[in-house]
Design an enzyme around this catalytic site. Structure first.
Site, PDB file in Angstrom:
ATOM      1  N   GLU A  73       0.837  -1.202   0.000  1.00  0.00           N
ATOM      2  CA  GLU A  73       0.000   0.000   0.000  1.00  0.00           C
ATOM      3  C   GLU A  73       0.877   1.260   0.000  1.00  0.00           C
ATOM      4  O   GLU A  73       1.868   1.333   0.738  1.00  0.00           O
ATOM      5  CB  GLU A  73      -0.883  -0.034   1.246  1.00  0.00           C
ATOM      6  CG  GLU A  73      -1.853   1.103   1.402  1.00  0.00           C
ATOM      7  CD  GLU A  73      -2.711   0.944   2.650  1.00  0.00           C
ATOM      8  OE1 GLU A  73      -3.677   1.712   2.803  1.00  0.00           O
ATOM      9  OE2 GLU A  73      -2.418   0.046   3.478  1.00  0.00           O
TER      10      GLU A  73
ATOM     11  N   LYS B  48      -9.048   2.832  -2.416  1.00  0.00           N
ATOM     12  CA  LYS B  48      -9.357   2.062  -1.205  1.00  0.00           C
ATOM     13  C   LYS B  48     -10.772   2.377  -0.753  1.00  0.00           C
ATOM     14  O   LYS B  48     -11.195   3.537  -0.740  1.00  0.00           O
ATOM     15  CB  LYS B  48      -8.351   2.417  -0.109  1.00  0.00           C
ATOM     16  CG  LYS B  48      -8.436   1.580   1.158  1.00  0.00           C
ATOM     17  CD  LYS B  48      -7.256   1.911   2.071  1.00  0.00           C
ATOM     18  CE  LYS B  48      -7.237   1.066   3.338  1.00  0.00           C
ATOM     19  NZ  LYS B  48      -6.043   1.351   4.167  1.00  0.00           N
TER      20      LYS B  48
ATOM     21  N   CYS C 194      -5.548  -3.216   1.775  1.00  0.00           N
ATOM     22  CA  CYS C 194      -5.411  -3.339   3.227  1.00  0.00           C
ATOM     23  C   CYS C 194      -6.724  -3.557   3.974  1.00  0.00           C
ATOM     24  O   CYS C 194      -7.264  -4.649   3.979  1.00  0.00           O
ATOM     25  CB  CYS C 194      -4.657  -2.132   3.777  1.00  0.00           C
ATOM     26  SG  CYS C 194      -3.925  -2.450   5.411  1.00  0.00           S
TER      27      CYS C 194
END
Length: 679
Positions: A57, A126, A181
């Site tokens: 990330e 994200k 994540c």
């Protein structure tokens, strides 16, 4: 597709996609230095034939920047670094997925950039932003939920959306989805609609600071996700170089496939690649045979998923980044093997207990030869009677010596029955067999040494006939001994012999597992005296003992049907996953080509460890395919009841396997001969 000899040795020609998780050395707020680390790792990955390279990330900037993310200077530098990576990638095969912050419409997004041969194929923002405990991502970033737009990035029109897939044009089973994540930890993950829409590979770019025990949690989540979504799942976390003001970083890399850990990287290390070959064809086959996967797609409609197609040629390399177990039915780790043996043995015991209770039988009858299968059936019966609180004397064991019975096996049979405390008797079937051979006009009945299949089947049939009549006489039923491997190969006489019984406890047990079940039971379930006899049985050659010993050489089953180690391997991958014979041969070659490589199951005898070359593998697979598809299905269409033991381990027409009895093997044999080179 017909393969050349060279093609056979390349995993790419068998539907494998090579994934690498990169752990770069992080340079905080220095995109150009991070770009250099990316280029170095990408060049190495491309040289290794990697198809998908995944970075952590925010890999182009570092994750631990806090309010520096809101600096325009940093944002522009990150975009410039991405452009530099795009340009560097023009001569690479691999698809690259890296992370960076991206300003769009007055908001900053934590994005994954998907790059291929100089092009930016897409940007995935994200969705779930952690804002608890040590995390403050909502301070800097906006969620990508609902975002779906086209932007101009350095002169290229690029889609920004969580709802997009990346598909290789030459291999549509290679379809990639991306999450970042915290997306993995959410109750409703972005990976779910991506997988249901066709993604066979999900990659997760993560930062994920390490604390004690967190590595185990990550592994559990990745394992469960790949199992539940029937996909490959590649996870890579930030490593050394991130700020340690309040946290630490271990750079854990994990690659799972269908719940199986394929590769795991070294933690607390940097500038490393964790590489694995992922079987996307197997994933697609598994989804096809699991109807609930398609149901989930229909029952839970998600927003339309766009597909970005890229063209990628197979790498053609022959190295294989994957460990293949020699015995797919037998784990290599002691703990897993013990657990599997415990479960399998108790399934058999409780299946038999239920049948005894439901029939209200006063006894059970077992033919005890001193071989593996009858020995195992006998110890299962002993435990069933123990748990029912009934005396083992109600188990009636019969040894029935024929023309090929050896003194060693007969001795073991009697020793075992005495040690276990069952009622033991002997019936010599030779007089009755000779009488029948004379009555039907067989040459042996006239004194000729003709040991054909009729000679063998007369003995097998009489044994079963005696057992059924004895069961009636003693108000009981016959416990079968025939195993899964014999049923697959048709190595049983129809209606008699190992094919028929009232209840078969071994029908779900492959030959390669039975020896471990006996060894486990000898160690955990029985006293030392019985254990010694059980271990003696394990040392005996597998033989039907129907033909007289000549020149000191007893009849060997594996001379006829092939090594059970190879045949069980083929059985597993053919029936459990529906793989092509050439692909099974490829996997078998890597599992068995070197006796010194890989792992052997615990306690597997050193003297029995050997290798097989491709010629042997091809030869015995031809035998398997012919026997399995052409000459034995009619036997599987009429089998006694018995419990399924393991996944991919049942051939009952009432359970896992349904097939026409009058089928043929030509299609599979042709694929094998065309796809596997002759050495």
């Amino acid at each position: 597709m017909t393969k050349s000899g060279d093609d056979f040795y390349s995993p790419a020609s068998h539907g494998f996609v090579r994934i690498a998780c990169a752990t770069p050395n992080v340079h905080i707020a220095n995109p150009q230095m991070n770009l250099s680390a990316h280029v170095d790792l990408a060049a190495k990955a491309d040289e290794a034939g990697v198809d998908v390279l995944v970075f952590p990330e925010l890999s182009l900037t570092g994750y631990t920047l806090d309010d520096l993310f809101l600096q325009k200077t940093l944002q522009d530098a990150a975009s410039d670094a991405l452009l530099g990576l795009m340009r560097a990638s023009e001569d690479w095969r691999c698809l690259i997925v890296c992370g960076l912050p991206l300003e769009l419409g007055g908001s900053l997004y934590n994005c994954a950039a998907v790059v291929h041969r100089g092009k930016l194929l897409g940007l995935v923002p994200k969705t779930f932003l952690p804002n608890y405990r040590e995390f403050y991502e909502k301070r800097w970033f906006a969620s990508g939920h609902g975002l779906d737009t086209l932007i101009d990035f350095k002169g290229q029109s690029v889609r920004v959306s969580t709802h997009q897939l990346f598909q290789a044009g030459a291999l549509n089973a290679f379809t990639l989805g991306v999450e970042i994540c915290e997306d993995m930890w959410a109750a409703d993950t972005p990976a779910t609609p991506l997988a249901l829409s066709g993604a066979t590979i999900i990659v997760n770019l993560s930062a994920s600071p390490v604390t004690v025990g967190k590595s185990r949690v990550r592994k559990r989540i990745c394992e469960a996700t790949s199992e539940r979504l029937m996909c490959a799942y590649a996870f890579t976390a930030s490593g050394p170089g991130e700020s340690t003001t309040d946290l630490a970083w271990d750079g854990q890399s994990l690659i799972y496939e269908l719940g199986q850990l394929i590769s795991e990287g070294e933690r607390f290390s940097s500038q490393t690649l964790t590489i694995a070959d992922i079987d996307v064809d197997r994933i697609r086959q598994e989804r096809l045979r699991t109807a609930t996967f398609a149901d989930a797609r229909r029952f839970n409609p998600h927003p339309a998923i766009g597909v970005q197609v890229f063209e990628e040629a197979p790498h053609g390399l022959s190295d294989f980044y994957r460990s293949v177990e020699r015995f797919p039915y037998v784990p290599n780790e002691r703990e897993r093997l013990d657990e599997d043996c415990f479960e399998a043995f108790n399934i058999q015991v409780h299946g038999l207990m239920r049948r005894i209770e439901s029939t209200k039988s006063q006894s059970v009858v077992i033919g005890v030869s001193g071989g593996l299968d009858s020995t195992h059936a006998l110890i299962v019966a002993c435990k069933a009677f123990d748990r029912l609180g009934r005396p083992r004397s109600e188990i009636r064991g019969y040894t029935m010596p024929g023309f090929g019975t050896t003194s060693g096996s007969k001795s073991d049979a009697h020793k075992l029955m005495r040690a276990l405390g069952v009622t033991a008797e002997e019936i010599d079937i030779r007089p009755a067999s000779k009488r029948m051979l004379m009555d039907i006009g067989h040459p042996y009945g006239q004194g000729e040494r003709v040991y054909d299949v009729v000679f063998e089947n007369v003995q097998a049939g009489l044994r079963t006939d005696f057992l059924f009549r004895l069961a009636g006489q003693h108000k009981g039923f016959v416990v079968g001994t025939g195993d899964l491997s014999e049923l697959a190969l048709g190595w049983c006489t129809y209606g008699v012999g190992d094919h028929m019984s009232h209840y078969n406890v071994n029908c779900g047990a492959p030959k390669t597992l039975i020896q471990h079940l006996i060894r486990w039971a000898a160690r955990t379930e029985f006293d030392p005296k019985a254990g010694r006899v059980l271990r003696s049985v394990l040392e005996r050659e597998i033989s039907p003992e129907l033909v007289p010993v000549e020149n000191g050489q007893a009849q060997r089953t594996e001379d006829k049907v092939g090594p059970y180690a190879l045949q069980d391997f083929t059985l597993y991958y053919l029936t459990r996953f529906g793989l092509k014979p050439s692909k099974i041969a490829f996997l078998q070659y890597h599992a068995w080509k070197d006796v010194a490589s890989g792992h052997w199951p615990p306690d597997y005898p050193e003297a029995e460890r050997r290798s097989y070359d491709l010629a042997e593998i091809r030869k015995w697979m031809e035998v398997f395919l012919f026997r399995f598809f052409t000459i034995s299905q009619f036997k599987r269409s009429a089998v006694p009841n018995g419990p399924k033991l393991i996944s991919g381990g049942a051939l009952s027409p009432r359970g896992d396997w349904r097939a026409p009895s009058d089928g043929e093997a030509s299609l599979w044999l042709e694929e094998l001969r065309a796809g596997v080179p002759v050495q």
